[in-house]
Design an enzyme around this catalytic site. Sequence first.
Site, PDB file in Angstrom:
ATOM      1  N   GLY A   1     -44.089 -16.973  31.627  1.00 40.26           N
ATOM      2  CA  GLY A   1     -44.536 -16.076  30.577  1.00 40.26           C
ATOM      3  C   GLY A   1     -44.373 -14.482  30.940  1.00 40.26           C
TER       4      GLY A   1
ATOM      5  N   CYS B   1     -55.191  -1.953  31.476  1.00 42.59           N
ATOM      6  CA  CYS B   1     -55.603  -2.526  32.011  1.00 42.59           C
ATOM      7  C   CYS B   1     -55.928  -1.635  34.143  1.00 42.59           C
ATOM      8  CB  CYS B   1     -54.536  -3.659  33.568  1.00 42.59           C
ATOM      9  SG  CYS B   1     -54.399  -4.667  34.439  1.00 42.59           S
TER      10      CYS B   1
ATOM     11  N   CYS C   1     -55.076  -2.906  36.836  1.00 42.14           N
ATOM     12  CA  CYS C   1     -53.609  -2.361  37.500  1.00 42.14           C
ATOM     13  C   CYS C   1     -53.441  -0.729  37.681  1.00 42.14           C
ATOM     14  CB  CYS C   1     -52.293  -2.487  36.406  1.00 42.14           C
ATOM     15  SG  CYS C   1     -52.599  -4.284  35.250  1.00 42.14           S
ATOM     16  N   ASP C   2     -54.226  -0.165  37.168  1.00 46.00           N
ATOM     17  CA  ASP C   2     -54.160   1.240  36.864  1.00 46.00           C
ATOM     18  C   ASP C   2     -55.184   1.841  37.462  1.00 46.00           C
ATOM     19  OD1 ASP C   2     -51.127   1.146  36.046  1.00 46.00           O
ATOM     20  OD2 ASP C   2     -51.918   0.635  33.778  1.00 46.00           O
TER      21      ASP C   2
ATOM     22  N   ASP D   1     -56.550 -19.147  24.827  1.00 47.69           N
ATOM     23  CA  ASP D   1     -56.839 -18.290  24.593  1.00 47.69           C
ATOM     24  C   ASP D   1     -55.557 -18.282  22.165  1.00 47.69           C
ATOM     25  OD1 ASP D   1     -58.714 -17.546  25.561  1.00 47.69           O
ATOM     26  OD2 ASP D   1     -58.298 -15.104  26.149  1.00 47.69           O
TER      27      ASP D   1
END
Length: 481
Positions: A78, A177, A180-181, A322
């Site tokens: 994915g 995120c 990530c950032d 989920d």
Amino acid sequence: MNQKSLRASVALGALVLCGLLFLPHCTYSENAPFQLNLNKLYGKNNMVDVAVIGSGPAGSAAALYAAQDNLHVIVFEGMEPGGLLTKTSYVENYPGAGKILGPDLVQKIKEDAQRSGAIYVPDYVSAVDLSQWPFVISLDDGTTINALSLILATGAVPYKLKVPGEEEFWGSGVSSCAVCDGRFFEDLDVVVVGGGDSACEEAMQLARAKVRTVTILVRGVKMRASDAMQERLKGYPTIHVRYNVEVKEIIGADSQVREVKLFNNKDNSYELMPTRGVFLAIGHQPNTQLIKGQITLDEKGYVITKGRSQHTSVPGVYACGDVEDSVYRQAIVAAGSGARAGLDVRAWLTDGGFTPQIAAQFEAFYYAKNNEAKSQIASIDTESFASQVLQATTPVIVDFYGPNCPTCDQQAIILTALASQYADKVRIVKVDISASSELAQKWKINKIPTVLVFNKGSLVARYSTLASKNDIQEVIATIIS
Ligand code: NDP
């Protein structure tokens, strides 16, 4: 008689028998005797016994259990390999794992599934057709897979605010995120929107990334986050919480967020709050686009599973994690439901007459692509950039990445697959921006992953969001044609 009508007859028969005999606990079971129409498998290519879509704790646990029965299990990883857990920091409530980073936990479950025999592939599933059996799964590169069974573990994606400015500044100040950032906001003021556990996680992650202040904007009078999580916030002096405030607009200029327009729902006033980053943590939407209209969903869009099983409304199709759980949303629950899906699919195939002997007849027709080969992507740094990229005579693709960046991991998987495909024609290298910040500055990398494509020393393409296989293939085609 096709498989569906045969199963419907069995179901009807079982119900009639129950009714006639008045047996108190007699219910039709998905595992009641039936026969898969195995004749339909002859002449098929790219067969898969169990196709798992999604590679978070649910998908990997399902793959682990299914592969233990010697079934041919393919996991389509994915868009976000490892799922949402790769975006969390420490997980402290997965029994037996102690205190562990989310990405590490996901990796361990994946390795267990691989040891069990499951094969992970980086391909994207673009369509699923459940109206025929074997089920038809289409990949974005045009490949068609024939799957005897399907486990959906596609998870859920974060909701957006849907306010002006959100899309415009997405990726340049608006994010969902922090892992990530967060690093791009060092010494800057940022806000986190939401009042749940995710909002707390994001805020703590940002505080650890050394932003100047984090303000959590809660729309209600109190947070929904657990007491334990709210208690942990107190250990971070740079985190503040404001209540009764709603973000109505994100305002900025020159690809930079400058402020948010807040509405105070207690005194109905508006204010402009200066901020450089807006991190969203306002809940999730289940990823059901692939099967919408083919499987029964609940009113919130989550897949409905039957009783204490992971069966969906379509026989042979299972859901876990989920995508079917709007209540618990915990890694351990997702993994548990994955284990059940793995066991359910084993029982369904066996009960349908799919034995190892029959499977052996189709050995040559299995989709067995194994992209787990070690990365062929060499690391380069500031010193070697000129010789390896700017002076290269063949096209070079440079992947700018950083640690703890799940999207970077996905980018690496895509590029690794392309590296083998274009081994003689294109070189792919990677730059860790945490170790080569000058290079990142020079090439204006303000988001990771960023992929730059060079031909004969000139920059010919830039991807500041995840570059898909198709994106890269297209640019390579124009260069080498
Ligand atoms: P939740 O659904 O728990 O919380 C969403 C929050 O966003 C709520 O406070 C909600 O406000 C707020 N919200 C929703 N829409 C808006 C909007 N338009 N504007 C402003 N605020 C909005 O989602 P989470 O992602 O936080 O958590 C999901 C599940 O995952 C939970 O069960 C949680 O416990 C779990 N989790 C566990 C973690 C851990 O244990 N480490 C980490 C992260 C999540 P309101 O309350 O007013 O509805």
